[in-house]
Design an enzyme around this catalytic site. Sequence first.
Site, mmCIF file in Angstrom:
data_model
loop_
_atom_site.group_PDB
_atom_site.id
_atom_site.type_symbol
_atom_site.label_atom_id
_atom_site.label_comp_id
_atom_site.label_asym_id
_atom_site.label_seq_id
_atom_site.Cartn_x
_atom_site.Cartn_y
_atom_site.Cartn_z
ATOM 1 N N THR A 1 26.960 37.292 29.004
ATOM 2 C CA THR A 1 26.781 37.035 30.189
ATOM 3 C C THR A 1 25.580 36.801 31.118
ATOM 4 O O THR A 1 24.969 37.054 31.901
ATOM 5 C CB THR A 1 27.748 37.835 31.140
ATOM 6 O OG1 THR A 1 29.559 36.933 31.226
ATOM 7 C CG2 THR A 1 27.699 37.436 32.705
ATOM 8 N N SER B 1 29.933 35.153 24.315
ATOM 9 C CA SER B 1 29.918 35.290 22.469
ATOM 10 C C SER B 1 31.877 35.065 22.139
ATOM 11 O O SER B 1 32.195 35.284 20.515
ATOM 12 C CB SER B 1 30.250 37.123 23.345
ATOM 13 O OG SER B 1 31.050 37.085 23.891
ATOM 14 N N THR C 1 30.359 39.699 26.944
ATOM 15 C CA THR C 1 31.435 41.123 26.534
ATOM 16 C C THR C 1 32.434 40.953 25.583
ATOM 17 O O THR C 1 33.278 41.514 25.392
ATOM 18 C CB THR C 1 31.211 41.935 28.170
ATOM 19 O OG1 THR C 1 32.367 40.968 28.630
ATOM 20 C CG2 THR C 1 30.927 42.730 28.607
ATOM 21 N N ASP C 2 32.754 39.594 25.493
ATOM 22 C CA ASP C 2 34.339 39.123 25.383
ATOM 23 C C ASP C 2 34.850 39.953 24.130
ATOM 24 O O ASP C 2 35.827 40.250 24.112
ATOM 25 C CB ASP C 2 34.389 37.268 25.106
ATOM 26 C CG ASP C 2 35.093 37.421 26.540
ATOM 27 O OD1 ASP C 2 35.099 37.785 27.744
ATOM 28 O OD2 ASP C 2 34.811 36.303 26.683
#
Length: 339
Positions: free
Chosen positions: A25, A67, A98-99
């Site tokens: 992101t 990710s 962030t995933d």
Amino acid sequence: MSAVTYPTRRNDLMPLVRVLTTGGTIASRRAADGRVVAADSADEVLRAVVPVEGVSIAAEEVFRVGSYRLTLPDVRELANRVRWASKEADGVVVTHGTDTMEETAYFLDLVHDGSVPVVVTGAQRNAESADADGPHNLRDAVRLASEPAARDIGVVVAMAGRVLSARQVTKVNTLALDAFAAPDGGQLGRIDPETVRLLATPRRRPAFDLDTIDGALPRVDVVPLHLGADGTFVRAARQAGARGLVLDAFGAGNVTPDVLRATEQVLAAGLLVLVTSRCHAGPVSPVYGAGGGADLAAAGAVLAGDLRAAKARVLLTLALAAGGDAGRATELLHPHVRP
């Protein structure tokens, strides 16, 4: 791949931080179809950051993807890049979606044995957002990576002003800016506007030799437990060629009777099994019988302490890849699952 000079020259008076970008992101923008995708190069990611006084920064692109698209071989490649970056820098920063950030951070921590701090960061709001958090998080990460007190901290995640251990960090909110926490006590400090405050140093456990983690990585599957779960997924994992299995069990490490029976069968067939808890905090423990953690341990499963399932899968994959056989892999596991 892209590189940026911003500035990059290292001297005795100015620490050098190498920033490795992977997309996510923090590097994402809205495409013509309205969907948000990773778009910015390393140069563009860094260009949005207010320079950190007294710190040289060199940036390099490793990947440019969300990710959720990364694989363990990708993370192994990233780990090699981190290793080389740490040979010539005072600190390394990895920007990441962030995933799967917590899994990548833990993988990096498991193979990082140097004193150079490695800080993983990202964003919850894309680069086009009026209130994008990526530039602030990245600047904080650079400040932390260049901080002399951060030497020997290993690999950490820095998001929304928090410094969190790679072992304990987890994403707890899908969209909020303050999306990461460490329910088992892995918050190591804070990054305030004027000060980097480190309050604790994580325990460093033996690092896996990255040079032994080559070739095809072994398959390790995660089986989630739910009310009335049967052994279908345990048996399917073996049939799919898994060499290891992680049970995301109830409570302190308990499973249903049919999952216990299926697990005993795959253990007898030579698979390694790690037991974790689907709870957000607390360790697994061999307390209960009749399908509980005590029966799993008696059958030969390894209790994974306070690790959660996604990270236990990373650990078991590395242990199997480095150990070669089940016996040696089990030895490599133990320092990482003991309190």
